[in-house]
Design a protein around this motif. Structure first.
Motif, PDB file in Angstrom:
ATOM      1  N   LEU A   2       0.861  -1.177   0.000  1.00 17.72           N
ATOM      2  CA  LEU A   2       0.000   0.000   0.000  1.00 17.72           C
ATOM      3  C   LEU A   2       0.900   1.229   0.000  1.00 17.72           C
ATOM      4  O   LEU A   2       1.963   1.227   0.621  1.00 17.72           O
ATOM      5  CB  LEU A   2      -0.907   0.017   1.232  1.00 17.72           C
ATOM      6  CG  LEU A   2      -1.902  -1.131   1.283  1.00 17.72           C
ATOM      7  CD1 LEU A   2      -1.566  -2.064   2.405  1.00 17.72           C
ATOM      8  CD2 LEU A   2      -3.301  -0.618   1.419  1.00 17.72           C
ATOM      9  N   LEU A  52      -3.925   0.459  -2.423  1.00 12.74           N
ATOM     10  CA  LEU A  52      -3.380  -0.842  -2.776  1.00 12.74           C
ATOM     11  C   LEU A  52      -2.840  -0.837  -4.195  1.00 12.74           C
ATOM     12  O   LEU A  52      -3.504  -0.359  -5.112  1.00 12.74           O
ATOM     13  CB  LEU A  52      -4.491  -1.886  -2.648  1.00 12.74           C
ATOM     14  CG  LEU A  52      -4.154  -3.329  -2.969  1.00 12.74           C
ATOM     15  CD1 LEU A  52      -3.219  -3.903  -1.914  1.00 12.74           C
ATOM     16  CD2 LEU A  52      -5.431  -4.147  -3.031  1.00 12.74           C
ATOM     17  N   VAL A  76       1.957  -5.388   3.937  1.00 14.15           N
ATOM     18  CA  VAL A  76       1.049  -5.989   4.910  1.00 14.15           C
ATOM     19  C   VAL A  76       0.857  -7.454   4.554  1.00 14.15           C
ATOM     20  O   VAL A  76       0.583  -7.788   3.399  1.00 14.15           O
ATOM     21  CB  VAL A  76      -0.323  -5.261   4.921  1.00 14.15           C
ATOM     22  CG1 VAL A  76      -1.250  -5.878   5.961  1.00 14.15           C
ATOM     23  CG2 VAL A  76      -0.131  -3.774   5.187  1.00 14.15           C
ATOM     24  N   VAL A  85      -1.468 -10.177   4.650  1.00 14.91           N
ATOM     25  CA  VAL A  85      -2.905 -10.404   4.822  1.00 14.91           C
ATOM     26  C   VAL A  85      -3.148 -11.908   4.886  1.00 14.91           C
ATOM     27  O   VAL A  85      -3.458 -12.547   3.896  1.00 14.91           O
ATOM     28  CB  VAL A  85      -3.710  -9.750   3.672  1.00 14.91           C
ATOM     29  CG1 VAL A  85      -5.209  -9.889   3.919  1.00 14.91           C
ATOM     30  CG2 VAL A  85      -3.337  -8.293   3.522  1.00 14.91           C
ATOM     31  N   THR A  92      -3.730  -1.830  10.341  1.00 15.24           N
ATOM     32  CA  THR A  92      -5.156  -2.042  10.179  1.00 15.24           C
ATOM     33  C   THR A  92      -5.519  -1.730   8.737  1.00 15.24           C
ATOM     34  O   THR A  92      -5.085  -0.711   8.199  1.00 15.24           O
ATOM     35  CB  THR A  92      -5.945  -1.094  11.105  1.00 15.24           C
ATOM     36  OG1 THR A  92      -5.490  -1.279  12.439  1.00 15.24           O
ATOM     37  CG2 THR A  92      -7.428  -1.370  11.022  1.00 15.24           C
ATOM     38  N   LEU A  93      -6.285  -2.585   8.115  1.00 14.78           N
ATOM     39  CA  LEU A  93      -6.772  -2.322   6.767  1.00 14.78           C
ATOM     40  C   LEU A  93      -8.207  -1.824   6.853  1.00 14.78           C
ATOM     41  O   LEU A  93      -8.987  -2.309   7.679  1.00 14.78           O
ATOM     42  CB  LEU A  93      -6.724  -3.594   5.914  1.00 14.78           C
ATOM     43  CG  LEU A  93      -5.351  -4.177   5.634  1.00 14.78           C
ATOM     44  CD1 LEU A  93      -5.480  -5.430   4.783  1.00 14.78           C
ATOM     45  CD2 LEU A  93      -4.448  -3.172   4.952  1.00 14.78           C
ATOM     46  N   THR A  94      -8.545  -0.874   5.997  1.00  9.89           N
ATOM     47  CA  THR A  94      -9.934  -0.439   5.909  1.00  9.89           C
ATOM     48  C   THR A  94     -10.733  -1.559   5.244  1.00  9.89           C
ATOM     49  O   THR A  94     -10.156  -2.456   4.611  1.00  9.89           O
ATOM     50  CB  THR A  94     -10.068   0.843   5.066  1.00  9.89           C
ATOM     51  OG1 THR A  94      -9.725   0.531   3.713  1.00  9.89           O
ATOM     52  CG2 THR A  94      -9.204   1.969   5.595  1.00  9.89           C
ATOM     53  N   GLN A  96      -9.859  -1.624   1.636  1.00  9.39           N
ATOM     54  CA  GLN A  96      -8.552  -2.226   1.351  1.00  9.39           C
ATOM     55  C   GLN A  96      -8.628  -3.749   1.435  1.00  9.39           C
ATOM     56  O   GLN A  96      -8.086  -4.446   0.597  1.00  9.39           O
ATOM     57  CB  GLN A  96      -7.497  -1.691   2.325  1.00  9.39           C
ATOM     58  CG  GLN A  96      -7.147  -0.247   2.105  1.00  9.39           C
ATOM     59  CD  GLN A  96      -6.398   0.348   3.287  1.00  9.39           C
ATOM     60  OE1 GLN A  96      -6.492  -0.137   4.421  1.00  9.39           O
ATOM     61  NE2 GLN A  96      -5.665   1.416   3.028  1.00  9.39           N
ATOM     62  N   GLU A  97      -9.314  -4.256   2.464  1.00  9.33           N
ATOM     63  CA  GLU A  97      -9.449  -5.706   2.601  1.00  9.33           C
ATOM     64  C   GLU A  97     -10.222  -6.284   1.427  1.00  9.33           C
ATOM     65  O   GLU A  97      -9.867  -7.324   0.896  1.00  9.33           O
ATOM     66  CB  GLU A  97     -10.142  -6.078   3.919  1.00  9.33           C
ATOM     67  CG  GLU A  97      -9.201  -6.018   5.098  1.00  9.33           C
ATOM     68  CD  GLU A  97      -9.705  -6.815   6.290  1.00  9.33           C
ATOM     69  OE1 GLU A  97     -10.138  -7.970   6.105  1.00  9.33           O
ATOM     70  OE2 GLU A  97      -9.643  -6.278   7.398  1.00  9.33           O
TER      71      GLU A  97
END
Length: 175
Positions: A17, A31, A96, A98, A149-151, A154-155
């Protein structure tokens, strides 16, 4: 060996990101649709020969991220990244991981954070493939390790989650 010890981390779960440092109070990081990236660390080690043997002088840490990504039509991130190279603007970058198995109880993912500059930008255009970009992000100082933390957006962009077959009713949380 336990099952947890043998599970492998998949490269596809490491996302990048970006955000202009100057926009940190107004914009969420965006992203990149990278197909591949490499986060590298190096330092020069100078060997000094003395009468008693070799002594090693350790240089400063150098870090960079090499990025390969596909271009989306009307992609605001691609435009912003290209302009940051042209204008010499400082960026923030997050790598990140994930992976639901690594997600903390408060919803954060393992991450590496860095500030720096894109020092090159290439727009290769192959006749038989998607248009791509290639760039290198040079890290200023040392990358920092922590959790991010992803919004929800974003997720969702990183990977959609399983949904049930029934319709989602108003007011019901969506995964």
């Amino acid at each position: 060996m336990t099952e947890e010890q043998t599970q492998m981390l998949e490269g596809k779960n490491k996302i990048l990101l970006f955000r202009k440092l100057s926009e940190q109070s107004t914009e969420a990081a965006k992203l990149a649709f990278q197909t591949e990236h490499t986060f590298s660390y190096s330092r020069d080690l100078e060997q000094i020969t003395t009468k008693d043997g070799t002594v090693i002088q350790v240089g400063g840490l150098e870090s960079e991220v090499s990025i390969e990504a596909i271009q989306a039509k009307k992609d605001p991130l691609g435009k912003m990244l290209r302009q940051s190279v042209i204008k010499g603007e400082k960026l923030e970058l997050w790598e990140v991981t994930v992976d639901e198995d690594l997600k903390t109880s408060d919803g954060k993912y393992p991450a590496i954070y860095a500030q720096g500059y894109l020092n090159e930008w290439e727009d290769p255009a192959n006749a038989e493939e998607n248009a791509t970009i290639s760039s290198t992000f040079t890290v200023e100082m040392e990358p920092q390790f922590g959790e991010a933390t992803l919004t929800a957006e974003q997720e969702k962009a990183a990977q959609y989650v399983f949904r049930d077959t029934k319709p989602v009713t108003e007011g019901e949380p969506t995964p």
